[in-house]
Scaffold this active site. Structure first.
Site, PDB file in Angstrom:
ATOM      1  N   ALA A  30       2.956 -30.242 -11.969  1.00 38.50           N
ATOM      2  CA  ALA A  30       2.816 -31.795 -11.298  1.00 38.50           C
ATOM      3  C   ALA A  30       1.974 -33.154 -11.260  1.00 38.50           C
ATOM      4  CB  ALA A  30       4.285 -31.717 -10.119  1.00 38.50           C
ATOM      5  N   HIS A  32      -0.640 -35.470 -11.025  1.00 33.94           N
ATOM      6  CA  HIS A  32      -0.962 -37.222 -10.492  1.00 33.94           C
ATOM      7  C   HIS A  32      -2.716 -37.172 -10.476  1.00 33.94           C
ATOM      8  CE1 HIS A  32      -1.878 -36.151  -6.835  1.00 33.94           C
ATOM      9  NE2 HIS A  32      -0.506 -35.668  -6.755  1.00 33.94           N
ATOM     10  N   GLY A  34      -4.032 -38.423  -8.369  1.00 39.73           N
ATOM     11  CA  GLY A  34      -4.976 -37.171  -6.917  1.00 39.73           C
ATOM     12  C   GLY A  34      -5.427 -36.128  -7.741  1.00 39.73           C
ATOM     13  N   HIS A  35      -4.784 -35.790  -8.966  1.00 31.13           N
ATOM     14  CA  HIS A  35      -4.649 -33.969  -8.642  1.00 31.13           C
ATOM     15  C   HIS A  35      -6.243 -34.296  -9.607  1.00 31.13           C
ATOM     16  CE1 HIS A  35      -0.921 -33.074  -8.016  1.00 31.13           C
ATOM     17  NE2 HIS A  35      -1.771 -31.862  -7.708  1.00 31.13           N
ATOM     18  N   GLY A 146      -7.973 -31.393  -1.341  1.00 26.86           N
ATOM     19  CA  GLY A 146      -7.760 -32.824  -1.189  1.00 26.86           C
ATOM     20  C   GLY A 146      -7.655 -32.877   0.230  1.00 26.86           C
ATOM     21  N   ASP A 149      -4.315 -32.821   2.304  1.00 25.77           N
ATOM     22  CA  ASP A 149      -4.081 -31.063   2.733  1.00 25.77           C
ATOM     23  C   ASP A 149      -5.174 -30.669   3.222  1.00 25.77           C
ATOM     24  OD1 ASP A 149      -1.401 -31.369   1.397  1.00 25.77           O
ATOM     25  OD2 ASP A 149      -2.461 -31.499  -0.413  1.00 25.77           O
ATOM     26  N   GLN A 152      -5.162 -27.583   5.419  1.00 21.69           N
ATOM     27  CA  GLN A 152      -5.194 -27.462   4.586  1.00 21.69           C
ATOM     28  C   GLN A 152      -6.982 -26.640   3.975  1.00 21.69           C
ATOM     29  OE1 GLN A 152      -3.318 -25.978   0.939  1.00 21.69           O
ATOM     30  NE2 GLN A 152      -4.098 -27.579  -0.720  1.00 21.69           N
TER      31      GLN A 152
HETATM   32  P1  AMP Z   1      -1.120 -29.609  -5.264  1.00 15.24           P
HETATM   33  O1  AMP Z   1      -0.813 -28.893  -6.172  1.00 15.24           O
HETATM   34  O2  AMP Z   1      -0.119 -30.315  -4.299  1.00 15.24           O
HETATM   35  O3  AMP Z   1      -1.004 -28.073  -3.944  1.00 15.24           O
HETATM   36  O4  AMP Z   1      -2.087 -30.105  -5.159  1.00 15.24           O
HETATM   37  C1  AMP Z   1      -3.534 -29.051  -5.010  1.00 15.24           C
HETATM   38  C2  AMP Z   1      -4.698 -30.390  -4.543  1.00 15.24           C
HETATM   39  O5  AMP Z   1      -4.291 -31.847  -4.870  1.00 15.24           O
HETATM   40  C3  AMP Z   1      -5.093 -29.826  -3.182  1.00 15.24           C
HETATM   41  O6  AMP Z   1      -5.928 -29.580  -2.944  1.00 15.24           O
HETATM   42  C4  AMP Z   1      -4.150 -31.482  -2.644  1.00 15.24           C
HETATM   43  O7  AMP Z   1      -4.435 -31.501  -1.509  1.00 15.24           O
HETATM   44  C5  AMP Z   1      -5.281 -32.056  -3.574  1.00 15.24           C
HETATM   45  N1  AMP Z   1      -4.048 -33.385  -3.443  1.00 15.24           N
HETATM   46  C6  AMP Z   1      -3.109 -33.714  -3.798  1.00 15.24           C
HETATM   47  N2  AMP Z   1      -2.215 -34.882  -3.933  1.00 15.24           N
HETATM   48  C7  AMP Z   1      -3.733 -35.484  -4.167  1.00 15.24           C
HETATM   49  C8  AMP Z   1      -3.734 -36.510  -3.487  1.00 15.24           C
HETATM   50  N3  AMP Z   1      -3.449 -37.795  -3.519  1.00 15.24           N
HETATM   51  N4  AMP Z   1      -5.453 -37.315  -3.525  1.00 15.24           N
HETATM   52  C9  AMP Z   1      -6.680 -36.385  -3.180  1.00 15.24           C
HETATM   53  N5  AMP Z   1      -5.946 -35.300  -3.555  1.00 15.24           N
HETATM   54  C10 AMP Z   1      -4.520 -35.132  -3.635  1.00 15.24           C
END
Ligand code: AMP
Length: 281
Positions: A30, A32, A34-35, A146, A149, A152
């Site tokens: 999913a 965005h 940010g990823h 990121g 989190d 984490q």
């Molecule tokens: P997730 O898919 O939610 O497990 O996130 C994957 C990676 O993307 C993790 O390291 C998150 O911290 C990072 N991440 C998610 N959202 C953001 C954001 N808005 N800004 C920076 N990193 C992000």
């Protein structure tokens, strides 16, 4: 972009670029912007970048949250392709958990005591289990996490140091929407009016941080002020607001401007749980 769906394909892809610096970005899909900022950061530091997409069941302590986790695989693959990512790893549970879906045990030395650790039992064990399994399979030189989190990120750093994984952990700043809301895969589950209200989370926290006078306010009073202002936003119910030491993640009783400290918040916005954090000093 290579689509890798088996351990054999992964081994072959790795062997083709053995001498190249490999950056790894674990995600649950999913995707965005940010990823994608993590992917771009990896590309700026490495010769090759591999992104994993896997919704990890062991880090969900709420079955409904897992069942409702968005899946936008086709769009994700397109975004990664457009970003110039070298490979995407799409494992299944059998590859990651050959002995069944269970977490390893870890001693996070108190980093998991507050915030997400308190509210989501088993979450960090599940996350660290899958991330270390990825490290084992992929053997990256560098991995990006990121600051969205933040807890984490700290926990992964501690596990890597304690277990001596030969991987550099690189933090990435939080990417925000134009109105300040921290980008999250969960944002797409917000109803339109909830999405509008959710922008107030960052507005409230950032103005509280800007107005903070640490000589006149103690952390408890600051947390309460933030929580009251967040609870006053329609659709928002605060789970926690905590001021924590940025390295140990222990809640602070008094402010010390010489020690990096952050404010962390988790709220429920309608049916969606959102988290954010900002540096205080
Ligand atoms: P997730 O898919 O939610 O497990 O996130 C994957 C990676 O993307 C993790 O390291 C998150 O911290 C990072 N991440 C998610 N959202 C953001 C954001 N808005 N800004 C920076 N990193 C992000």
């Amino acid at each position: 972009m290579e689509h890798i769906r088996s351990i054999e394909e992964l081994a072959r892809w790795k062997s083709e670029g053995r001498e190249k610096k490999l950056g790894f970005v674990p995600t649950m899909g999913a995707l965005h912007d940010g990823h994608l900022s993590l992917v771009r950061l990896s590309q700026s530091k490495c010769d090759r970048t591999l992104v994993s997409i896997y919704v990890n069941p062991t880090q969900f302590n709420n079955a409904e949250d897992l069942a409702k986790y968005p899946n936008t695989l086709e769009a994700d693959l397109q975004s990664l392709e457009m970003t110039g990512c070298d490979a995407v790893f799409l494992p299944d549970a059998q590859m990651l958990y050959p002995d069944g879906l269970k977490s390893r045990s870890f001693d996070f030395e108190g980093l998991d005591r507050y915030m997400e650790g308190a509210g989501r039992p088993g979450h960090f064990e599940g996350m660290a289990t899958v991330v270390t399994r990825f490290f084992e399979l992929i053997g990256p030189d560098l991995a990006i996490f990121g600051e969205k989190d933040y807890q984490q990120l700290c926990i992964i750093r501690q596990v890597v140091a304690k277990e001596d994984w030969p991987v550099e952990i690189v933090p990435a700043a939080i990417s925000r929407e134009a109105d300040g809301l921290a980008m999250s895969s969960r944002n797409m589950r917000l109803l339109p009016y909830e999405r509008k209200n959710a922008a107030q989370i960052f507005a409230v926290l950032s103005s509280a941080v800007a107005e903070l006078n640490p000589r006149e306010t103690n952390p408890k009073a600051f947390e309460n002020r933030c929580a009251d202002a967040l609870n006053a936003i329609p659709s928002i119910h605060v789970e926690y607001v905590s001021c924590c030491d940025a390295a140990t993640l222990q809640q602070v009783d008094e402010f010390n401007t010489n020690r990096p400290t952050r404010v962390f918040a988790a709220v429920q916005c309608g049916k969606v749980r959102l988290i954010d954090n900002l540096p205080l000093f």
